[in-house]
Design a protein around this motif. Structure first.
Motif, mmCIF file in Angstrom:
data_model
loop_
_atom_site.group_PDB
_atom_site.id
_atom_site.type_symbol
_atom_site.label_atom_id
_atom_site.label_comp_id
_atom_site.label_asym_id
_atom_site.label_seq_id
_atom_site.Cartn_x
_atom_site.Cartn_y
_atom_site.Cartn_z
ATOM 1 N N TYR A 167 0.834 -1.198 0.000
ATOM 2 C CA TYR A 167 0.000 0.000 0.000
ATOM 3 C C TYR A 167 0.872 1.251 0.000
ATOM 4 O O TYR A 167 1.948 1.274 0.609
ATOM 5 N N LEU A 168 0.388 2.260 -0.638
ATOM 6 C CA LEU A 168 1.079 3.540 -0.690
ATOM 7 C C LEU A 168 1.041 4.177 0.697
ATOM 8 O O LEU A 168 -0.005 4.240 1.336
ATOM 9 N N TRP A 169 2.192 4.638 1.177
ATOM 10 C CA TRP A 169 2.284 5.264 2.495
ATOM 11 C C TRP A 169 1.632 6.634 2.455
ATOM 12 O O TRP A 169 1.812 7.405 1.512
ATOM 13 N N THR A 170 0.863 6.945 3.494
ATOM 14 C CA THR A 170 0.288 8.284 3.622
ATOM 15 C C THR A 170 0.763 8.865 4.943
ATOM 16 O O THR A 170 0.765 8.181 5.970
ATOM 17 N N PRO A 171 1.185 10.112 4.937
ATOM 18 C CA PRO A 171 1.675 10.725 6.178
ATOM 19 C C PRO A 171 0.545 10.862 7.197
ATOM 20 O O PRO A 171 -0.606 11.080 6.823
ATOM 21 N N PRO A 172 0.864 10.739 8.503
ATOM 22 C CA PRO A 172 -0.175 10.824 9.532
ATOM 23 C C PRO A 172 -0.736 12.235 9.703
ATOM 24 O O PRO A 172 -1.830 12.395 10.220
ATOM 25 N N LEU A 173 0.005 13.253 9.289
ATOM 26 C CA LEU A 173 -0.453 14.636 9.412
ATOM 27 C C LEU A 173 -0.373 15.317 8.056
ATOM 28 O O LEU A 173 0.540 15.062 7.272
ATOM 29 N N ASN A 174 -1.317 16.232 7.822
ATOM 30 C CA ASN A 174 -1.241 17.001 6.580
ATOM 31 C C ASN A 174 -0.300 18.188 6.787
ATOM 32 O O ASN A 174 0.221 18.416 7.886
ATOM 33 N N SER A 175 -0.086 18.980 5.768
ATOM 34 C CA SER A 175 0.896 20.073 5.848
ATOM 35 C C SER A 175 0.498 21.120 6.889
ATOM 36 O O SER A 175 1.353 21.665 7.583
ATOM 37 N N GLY A 176 -0.778 21.400 7.033
ATOM 38 C CA GLY A 176 -1.220 22.375 8.040
ATOM 39 C C GLY A 176 -0.966 21.887 9.455
ATOM 40 O O GLY A 176 -0.526 22.650 10.322
ATOM 41 N N GLN A 177 -1.234 20.602 9.693
ATOM 42 C CA GLN A 177 -0.984 20.027 11.010
ATOM 43 C C GLN A 177 0.516 19.975 11.317
ATOM 44 O O GLN A 177 0.930 20.240 12.444
ATOM 45 N N LEU A 178 1.320 19.664 10.315
ATOM 46 C CA LEU A 178 2.770 19.666 10.511
ATOM 47 C C LEU A 178 3.283 21.072 10.823
ATOM 48 O O LEU A 178 4.179 21.248 11.650
ATOM 49 N N ALA A 179 2.718 22.083 10.164
ATOM 50 C CA ALA A 179 3.114 23.471 10.441
ATOM 51 C C ALA A 179 2.762 23.845 11.878
ATOM 52 O O ALA A 179 3.535 24.532 12.561
#
Length: 140
Positions: free
Chosen positions: A12-24
Motif C-alpha cells: 500500500y502507498l504510504w500516507t503521512p499521519p499529518l497534513n501540511s497544516g498540522q505539521l506546520a
C-alpha cells in the motif's frame, strides 16, 4: 520476484499521519517551546525567601515568574499522570486555584508573625477550600 511457496502481498502507498497544516502547527509549537529551567525556579524561590527583600519594582515580575513556574510544574505533573497520586492531585488543584487568585495587597504594618523577607509581598492567602494534605507518618 517472490520466493518459492510465498504468496505476493499487495504493497500500500504510504500516507503521512499529518497534513501540511498540522505539521506546520507542530513545528510552530516546537519552535515556541522552551525547556523547563529548574535553576531559574530555584533562583526565583531563593529571591522570594531571601533575608533581603527584593526591590519594590522587582516584586511583581518575581510573582509572575513564580506563577509561571507553578503553571509549568502543574502541566508537567498532569502530563506525567501524577494526578493518580492523591497528594499530587490535591497539590495540582491547589496550584490551579492559586493561579486564578490575585495577589493580596501588602498589609500595612505586617502580620504579627513576620514572613521571611520578600514573602510578605509575595504570599497568597490560603484558600478556605484547600483540601488537607496527609501528614508524614499518617495514611492518606
Amino acid at each position: 520476484m517472490t520466493a518459492p511457496g510465498t504468496v505476493p502481498r499487495p504493497v500500500y502507498l504510504w500516507t503521512p499521519p499529518l497534513n501540511s497544516g498540522q505539521l506546520a502547527t507542530v513545528l510552530n509549537r516546537l519552535r515556541g517551546w522552551t525547556a523547563f529551567d529548574g535553576g531559574a525556579l530555584l533562583d526565583d524561590i531563593a529571591a522570594a525567601l531571601d533575608d533581603v527583600p527584593p526591590a519594590e519594582g522587582d516584586t511583581a515580575p518575581l510573582a509572575e515568574r513564580l506563577r509561571g513556574h507553578l503553571a509549568r510544574l502543574v502541566t508537567i505533573a498532569v502530563a506525567r499522570e501524577a494526578y493518580r497520586d492523591t497528594t499530587a492531585a490535591q497539590l495540582a488543584l491547589l496550584a490551579r486555584t492559586l493561579q486564578t487568585e490575585p495577589l493580596p495587597p501588602r498589609a500595612p504594618g505586617g502580620d504579627s508573625a513576620p514572613a521571611p523577607a520578600g514573602l510578605d509581598r509575595q504570599r497568597t492567602s490560603r484558600p478556605a477550600h484547600r483540601p488537607p494534605l496527609p501528614q508524614e507518618g499518617r495514611a492518606a
